[in-house]
Design a protein around this motif. Structure first.
Motif, PDB file in Angstrom:
ATOM      1  N   TYR A 212      12.979  99.403  87.645  1.00 18.73           N
ATOM      2  CA  TYR A 212      13.684 100.467  88.358  1.00 18.73           C
ATOM      3  C   TYR A 212      12.899 101.767  88.210  1.00 18.73           C
ATOM      4  CZ  TYR A 212      16.748 104.083  89.926  1.00 18.73           C
ATOM      5  OH  TYR A 212      17.233 105.156  90.620  1.00 18.73           O
ATOM      6  N   LEU A 213      12.515 102.348  89.338  1.00 20.48           N
ATOM      7  CA  LEU A 213      11.882 103.663  89.356  1.00 20.48           C
ATOM      8  C   LEU A 213      12.722 104.579  90.238  1.00 20.48           C
ATOM      9  CD1 LEU A 213       8.077 102.790  89.654  1.00 20.48           C
ATOM     10  CD2 LEU A 213       9.392 103.322  87.600  1.00 20.48           C
ATOM     11  N   ASN A 214      13.094 105.738  89.699  1.00 24.34           N
ATOM     12  CA  ASN A 214      13.965 106.628  90.453  1.00 24.34           C
ATOM     13  C   ASN A 214      13.231 107.228  91.664  1.00 24.34           C
ATOM     14  OD1 ASN A 214      12.756 109.235  89.838  1.00 24.34           O
ATOM     15  ND2 ASN A 214      13.562 109.016  87.772  1.00 24.34           N
ATOM     16  N   PRO A 215      13.958 107.923  92.563  1.00 18.19           N
ATOM     17  CA  PRO A 215      13.343 108.357  93.830  1.00 18.19           C
ATOM     18  C   PRO A 215      12.183 109.332  93.697  1.00 18.19           C
ATOM     19  CG  PRO A 215      15.730 108.455  93.954  1.00 18.19           C
ATOM     20  CD  PRO A 215      15.396 108.196  92.527  1.00 18.19           C
ATOM     21  N   HIS A 216      12.003 109.965  92.535  1.00 22.46           N
ATOM     22  CA  HIS A 216      10.875 110.886  92.363  1.00 22.46           C
ATOM     23  C   HIS A 216       9.554 110.139  92.263  1.00 22.46           C
ATOM     24  CE1 HIS A 216      13.743 114.050  92.075  1.00 22.46           C
ATOM     25  NE2 HIS A 216      14.250 113.628  90.944  1.00 22.46           N
ATOM     26  N   PHE A 217       9.593 108.836  92.037  1.00 20.92           N
ATOM     27  CA  PHE A 217       8.382 108.014  92.058  1.00 20.92           C
ATOM     28  C   PHE A 217       8.148 107.563  93.495  1.00 20.92           C
ATOM     29  CE2 PHE A 217       9.597 107.416  87.592  1.00 20.92           C
ATOM     30  CZ  PHE A 217       8.367 107.549  86.952  1.00 20.92           C
ATOM     31  N   SER A 218       7.067 108.027  94.107  1.00 20.30           N
ATOM     32  CA  SER A 218       6.750 107.593  95.465  1.00 20.30           C
ATOM     33  C   SER A 218       5.249 107.411  95.700  1.00 20.30           C
ATOM     34  CB  SER A 218       7.313 108.596  96.485  1.00 20.30           C
ATOM     35  OG  SER A 218       6.773 109.888  96.271  1.00 20.30           O
ATOM     36  N   ASP A 219       4.444 107.589  94.654  1.00 24.47           N
ATOM     37  CA  ASP A 219       2.996 107.403  94.776  1.00 24.47           C
ATOM     38  C   ASP A 219       2.721 105.914  94.998  1.00 24.47           C
ATOM     39  OD1 ASP A 219       0.260 106.971  94.282  1.00 24.47           O
ATOM     40  OD2 ASP A 219       0.144 108.669  92.909  1.00 24.47           O
ATOM     41  N   PRO A 220       2.159 105.514  96.135  1.00 24.55           N
ATOM     42  CA  PRO A 220       1.931 104.087  96.399  1.00 24.55           C
ATOM     43  C   PRO A 220       0.950 103.445  95.434  1.00 24.55           C
ATOM     44  CG  PRO A 220       0.884 105.451  98.091  1.00 24.55           C
ATOM     45  CD  PRO A 220       1.742 106.357  97.279  1.00 24.55           C
ATOM     46  N   GLY A 221      -0.022 104.226  94.939  1.00 23.61           N
ATOM     47  CA  GLY A 221      -0.976 103.677  93.986  1.00 23.61           C
ATOM     48  C   GLY A 221      -0.301 103.235  92.704  1.00 23.61           C
ATOM     49  N   LEU A 222       0.670 104.006  92.250  1.00 20.38           N
ATOM     50  CA  LEU A 222       1.410 103.642  91.040  1.00 20.38           C
ATOM     51  C   LEU A 222       2.173 102.342  91.265  1.00 20.38           C
ATOM     52  CD1 LEU A 222       3.554 106.095  88.890  1.00 20.38           C
ATOM     53  CD2 LEU A 222       4.364 103.803  89.423  1.00 20.38           C
TER      54      LEU A 222
END
Length: 367
Positions: A212-222
């Protein structure tokens, strides 16, 4: 007579909203009437997936992050300043809240919404306001402003927040690992973070990694490096993250994610209170994706102090390195973990936490 409760849950990340939906359902089951407010349309839609209809108070108050969940301090400070001092923002929200307060026996501020911080220290309103917040979030809030401007400003801000909190009806300070303290002073309760009830026996095999990653995570590379690292460790992954909605293998919201996590070989998340609570209550290893987010850095440090079975990885833009670190950390955690414990034991612990919250809130609403 059952209490009438107004619950304001800020929509930063999703921890406040997860806590809100758990407690709102439990309070309603106990007979309370609960109205819910939040601070973004996305938060409103998130709550709806959990069966909670909420109204948006306003969208002007929010903490700012980049696409790797690193806190943007200058942008956050500007947003907060605009909210506090522009007439059409906090003052307008106070007017809206004032009308709703007349019909409420109890108003829950989860967490640190400035309008209710202000209202909670004023005569006539303060007797109804209860502030709910994480211990690490309070420390992060005060330390953030301690570094802004002269030292005197930081001290003054800390004093104001302390006074706002303790002039209200009550405070409930939560932590993922604290004990239920029935001897606490009436104005300050300390409770463990509430946790969703998992099925004692899952309807279908879960296993693998629950991500689970919250919405502040959006970097596709990550996202890609994380997925590849888990695959390298031999783990299938159930991946949830609003910032990656539509991306191959990811879904935006899963109301059943906590159940997946309780039965997974490995939990993967940022070190928020909710994810750490699930790992502790259901005794699952957790891989923490740490960013420049002061509250969560404090939570990760506490996990280390408590010797919770975990590993930490940090995204710095180097996809190859991150993939290797994820694979190595995941393999170590799975090798060190004991076989899946009976989720029934975790379910009992989770129920105890929820019951404690409902008991405290109902008692405050009936005074």
């Amino acid at each position: 007579m059952s209490p009438r409760i107004l619950y304001l849950a800020t929509a930063d990340a999703r921890g406040h909203l997860m806590r809100a939906q758990l407690l709102v359902h439990a309070l309603r089951d106990a007979g309370a009437s609960v109205e819910v407010l939040t601070t973004s349309v996305q938060g409103q839609q998130f709550l709806l997936r959990f069966g909670i209809q909420a109204q948006v108070l306003s969208v002007h108050y929010a903490v700012q992050f980049d696409d790797g969940q690193n806190m943007l301090r200058a942008a956050t400070n500007r947003t907060v300043a605009h909210y506090l001092f522009r007439p059409g923002r906090m003052l307008r929200d106070i007017g809206r809240l004032q009308r709703r307060l007349r019909a409420a026996d109890l108003v829950i501020n989860d967490s640190f919404h400035p309008a209710l911080l202000h209202m909670g220290m004023l005569p006539g309103w303060r007797r109804k306001v209860v502030h709910v917040y994480g211990a690490s979030l309070k420390a992060a809030l005060i330390s953030n402003f301690a570094g802004v401007g002269p030292r005197l400003f930081g001290r003054l801000f800390g004093w104001i927040v302390h006074r706002q909190l303790h002039l209200a009806r009550a405070c409930i300070e939560h932590d993922f690992a604290c004990e239920i303290d029935d001897a606490a002073a009436p104005a300050l309760h300390r409770l463990p973070t509430p946790v969703a009830l998992a099925e004692a026996t899952p309807a279908q095999a879960t296993g693998g990694a629950a991500v689970y990653l919250n919405p502040h995570f959006s970097d596709p590379g990550l996202a890609d490096a994380l997925s590849a690292g888990l695959a390298d460790a031999g783990l299938a992954a159930h991946r949830v993250g609003e910032g990656y909605a539509g991306r191959d293998g990811w879904i935006a919201v899963d109301p059943d994610w906590a159940n997946h996590a309780a039965h997974a070989q490995l939990i993967v998340s940022a070190p928020g209170m909710a994810a750490l609570s699930i790992a502790l209550v259901y005794q699952r290893p957790i891989l923490l994706v740490l960013s420049d987010q002061p509250e969560q850095a404090s939570n990760a440090a506490r996990a280390a102090q408590l010797k919770l079975l975990h590993q930490v990885v940090v995204w710095n833009g180097d996809a190859g390195r991150f993939q290797r670190e994820v694979a190595q950390a995941a393999a170590r955690l799975c090798a060190a973990a004991t076989p899946d414990p009976a989720a029934a034991d975790g379910r009992r612990r989770a129920q105890t936490r929820i019951d404690a919250w409902v008991s405290r809130l109902l008692a405050l609403g009936r005074r």
